[in-house]
Write a protein that holds these residues in place. Structure first.
Motif, PDB file in Angstrom:
ATOM      1  N   LEU A  65       0.751  -0.852  -0.170  1.00 42.85           N
ATOM      2  CA  LEU A  65       0.215   0.189   0.460  1.00 42.85           C
ATOM      3  C   LEU A  65       0.740   1.163  -0.069  1.00 42.85           C
ATOM      4  O   LEU A  65       1.326   1.715   0.800  1.00 42.85           O
ATOM      5  N   ARG A  66       0.393   2.144  -0.909  1.00 42.93           N
ATOM      6  CA  ARG A  66       1.621   3.870  -0.754  1.00 42.93           C
ATOM      7  C   ARG A  66      -0.003   4.463  -0.806  1.00 42.93           C
ATOM      8  O   ARG A  66      -0.604   4.826  -1.611  1.00 42.93           O
ATOM      9  N   ILE A  67       0.472   5.567  -0.674  1.00 42.54           N
ATOM     10  CA  ILE A  67      -0.186   6.638  -0.139  1.00 42.54           C
ATOM     11  C   ILE A  67       0.530   7.828  -1.085  1.00 42.54           C
ATOM     12  O   ILE A  67       1.604   7.841  -0.423  1.00 42.54           O
ATOM     13  N   ASP A  68      -0.564   8.183  -1.568  1.00 45.36           N
ATOM     14  CA  ASP A  68       0.190  10.058  -2.048  1.00 45.36           C
ATOM     15  C   ASP A  68      -1.034  11.129  -1.345  1.00 45.36           C
ATOM     16  O   ASP A  68      -2.164  11.046  -2.273  1.00 45.36           O
ATOM     17  N   ALA A 108      -4.332   6.762  -2.926  1.00 42.32           N
ATOM     18  CA  ALA A 108      -4.417   4.854  -2.798  1.00 42.32           C
ATOM     19  C   ALA A 108      -3.842   4.300  -3.655  1.00 42.32           C
ATOM     20  O   ALA A 108      -5.168   4.028  -4.580  1.00 42.32           O
ATOM     21  N   THR A 109      -2.008   3.649  -3.772  1.00 48.03           N
ATOM     22  CA  THR A 109      -1.832   2.222  -4.162  1.00 48.03           C
ATOM     23  C   THR A 109      -1.637   1.985  -4.015  1.00 48.03           C
ATOM     24  O   THR A 109      -1.095   1.435  -2.833  1.00 48.03           O
ATOM     25  N   VAL A 110      -2.263   0.933  -4.400  1.00 45.07           N
ATOM     26  CA  VAL A 110      -2.176  -1.149  -4.071  1.00 45.07           C
ATOM     27  C   VAL A 110      -2.498  -2.326  -4.880  1.00 45.07           C
ATOM     28  O   VAL A 110      -3.024  -1.914  -6.002  1.00 45.07           O
ATOM     29  N   GLY A 111      -2.271  -2.933  -4.282  1.00 43.33           N
ATOM     30  CA  GLY A 111      -1.653  -4.599  -4.833  1.00 43.33           C
ATOM     31  C   GLY A 111      -3.058  -5.252  -5.678  1.00 43.33           C
ATOM     32  O   GLY A 111      -4.463  -4.980  -4.030  1.00 43.33           O
ATOM     33  N   SER A 112      -3.580  -5.275  -6.655  1.00 43.73           N
ATOM     34  CA  SER A 112      -4.955  -5.644  -6.663  1.00 43.73           C
ATOM     35  C   SER A 112      -6.105  -7.076  -5.683  1.00 43.73           C
ATOM     36  O   SER A 112      -7.036  -6.798  -5.905  1.00 43.73           O
ATOM     37  N   ALA A 113      -5.420  -8.070  -4.838  1.00 38.87           N
ATOM     38  CA  ALA A 113      -5.532  -9.154  -4.914  1.00 38.87           C
ATOM     39  C   ALA A 113      -5.723  -8.918  -3.134  1.00 38.87           C
ATOM     40  O   ALA A 113      -6.658  -9.575  -2.299  1.00 38.87           O
ATOM     41  N   ILE A 114      -5.687  -7.372  -2.547  1.00 37.40           N
ATOM     42  CA  ILE A 114      -6.033  -6.862  -1.290  1.00 37.40           C
ATOM     43  C   ILE A 114      -7.222  -7.236  -1.045  1.00 37.40           C
ATOM     44  O   ILE A 114      -8.613  -6.777  -1.453  1.00 37.40           O
ATOM     45  N   THR A 158      -2.946  -6.068 -12.011  1.00 37.34           N
ATOM     46  CA  THR A 158      -1.738  -5.877 -10.818  1.00 37.34           C
ATOM     47  C   THR A 158      -1.850  -5.144  -9.380  1.00 37.34           C
ATOM     48  O   THR A 158      -1.643  -5.358  -8.206  1.00 37.34           O
ATOM     49  N   ARG A 159      -1.670  -3.808  -9.754  1.00 37.59           N
ATOM     50  CA  ARG A 159      -2.367  -2.699  -8.790  1.00 37.59           C
ATOM     51  C   ARG A 159      -3.760  -1.916  -9.635  1.00 37.59           C
ATOM     52  O   ARG A 159      -3.689  -1.003 -10.669  1.00 37.59           O
ATOM     53  N   ILE A 160      -4.012  -1.044  -8.983  1.00 36.23           N
ATOM     54  CA  ILE A 160      -4.974   0.080  -8.624  1.00 36.23           C
ATOM     55  C   ILE A 160      -5.158   1.153  -7.781  1.00 36.23           C
ATOM     56  O   ILE A 160      -4.227   0.851  -6.765  1.00 36.23           O
TER      57      ILE A 160
END
Length: 408
Positions: free
Chosen positions: A66-69, A75-81, A164-166
């Motif tokens: 998880l990455r926060i801007d 927020a950008t995060v892996g799609s499987a969460i 993969t990421r959203i």
């Protein structure tokens, strides 16, 4: 090879075993080497939209990272969460996403790709929160979707690659109070349909078709809640969504973090009934009352096959394959008993009543309509077809279901 990989409801057996790459690089290699590929999330689809006889991949072993801007409010995060896990992580950082569906158990990527939604006149599909996404394409390369084409890529049912990421829009964390109300006569729904759904941040009604409306869940954001009557329905401590397992439901009558109160079910519990089938149709709000009257005309046939119907509202959007594209909608969700011999013959009869009113089906649930009918209902259909031809001309991400609903 015997395959015994099934979906959550166990009404589908997948056509291939599932691989679990441990990194994006492993996923890229696997996709590049395969003739046919599709991604699985948490397997809550009731239709075979995620099946393939080639390579099935699940991304649950890839770090969500998880990455926060803060400056961009994303927020950008892996799609499987899972949505509940994402909500909890964001809450720890003082953040939230605007809305959530009834099940927190669903993966973010699966939810975004398959028209998952919550309720609320001002709340759109979960996909409307997406500000960018990355997907592994047919050659194994990672492609970023932003700008105008994001309206097609965000709700693509896996037809454009393995997401993969959203990147999602986020906002400050907020609290929600959930109140429960008992039976409501259908005459009150007919008189006050719009006012009922406008009365709170999120409203859901639960019903069958030959009796009164069973009850409602009213979710208030940072407000006093609604301890008094709700359009004639009396407060009750019992959640009207309960079918068999009350301990699986989120708390009624007090405030809590949005990620825990907006869903109907607890993250740690078995969601819904566990032995069920589902269908859902999205009807333009202008025709919603006509749709409900038409379904009540079929009530004696529908109710023996039904656990409950949930009625929710979703705001209009401009996503190309969204069932809310171009119009606010009433979502009519059927939780059926696990009796396909009763359920499947009902679907064409329901669609015969609802499709002329502009209804669109939920593609990840059970429905009868196919491409010859569906293409007329989406203004972005041809735009999506062109994007698909560009991204996946060899149809690596096709499967029989997508061929039936999207065409070749």
């Amino acid at each position: 090879m015997v395959v015994d990989e099934r979906n959550w409801a166990r009404n589908l057996t997948y056509s291939a075993r599932v691989q679990h790459p441990g990194s994006t690089e492993e996923l890229q290699e696997a996709v590049a080497a395969a003739d046919r590929v599709h991604a699985l999330g948490t397997r809550h689809s009731f239709s075979p939209c995620a099946d393939t006889d080639g390579l099935l991949v699940a991304l649950d072993r890839i770090d969500p990272d998880l990455r926060i801007d803060a400056a961009a409010g994303t927020a950008t995060v892996g799609s499987a969460i899972r949505l509940g896990d994402l909500g909890r992580l964001l809450d720890e950082r003082g953040l939230a996403i605007a809305n959530l569906p009834s099940l927190p158990h669903i993966s973010l990527g699966g939810a975004v790709s398959t028209a998952t939604h919550g309720s609320g006149d001002g709340n759109g599909m979960l996909a409307t929160l997406v500000r960018g996404l990355e997907a592994v394409g047919p050659d194994g390369a990672v492609r970023s979707f932003t700008g105008p084409e994001l309206a097609g890529a965000v709700m693509a049912y896996g037809a454009l690659g393995v997401v993969t990421r959203i990147t999602l829009a986020v906002e400050p964390a907020f609290s929600v109070r959930q109140d429960s109300f008992g039976t409501m006569p259908w005459t009150r729904v007919e008189e006050d349909l719009d006012a009922i759904f406008a009365a709170a941040y999120s409203v859901s009604l639960f019903t069958t078709y030959t009796d009164d409306v069973r009850g409602g869940l009213v979710k208030s954001r940072d407000a006093a809640g609604r301890p008094g009557p709700f359009f004639g329905a009396q407060p009750t401590p019992r959640d009207p969504a309960e079918i068999e397992a009350p301990t699986s439901h989120t708390p009624v009558g007090d405030f809590g973090p949005s990620w825990d109160r907006l869903p109907h079910f607890r993250l740690a519990a078995v969601p819904s009934v566990g032995e069920e089938l589902q269908s859902e149709y999205f009807v333009p709000r202008a025709r919603a009352l006509e749709a409900l009257i038409a379904l009540r005309d079929l009530g004696r046939d529908i109710d023996p096959a039904l656990h409950v119907t949930e009625l929710r509202t979703v705001a209009a959007d401009g996503l190309w394959l969204s069932p809310a594209s171009g119009a606010d909608v009433l979502a009519i969700g059927f939780t059926w008993r696990d009796v396909p011999e009763l359920v499947l013959p009902l679907l064409p009869r329901i669609e015969e009543r609802l499709l002329p009113l502009g209804a669109r089906p939920h593609w990840a649930k059970l429905f009868a309509a196919r491409a010859d009918v569906l293409r007329e209902r989406y203004a972005g259909w041809d735009d999506f077809a062109r994007l698909r031809d560009e991204v996946d001309p060899g149809r690596v991400f096709a499967n029989p279901f997508l061929t039936e609903v999207l065409g070749s």
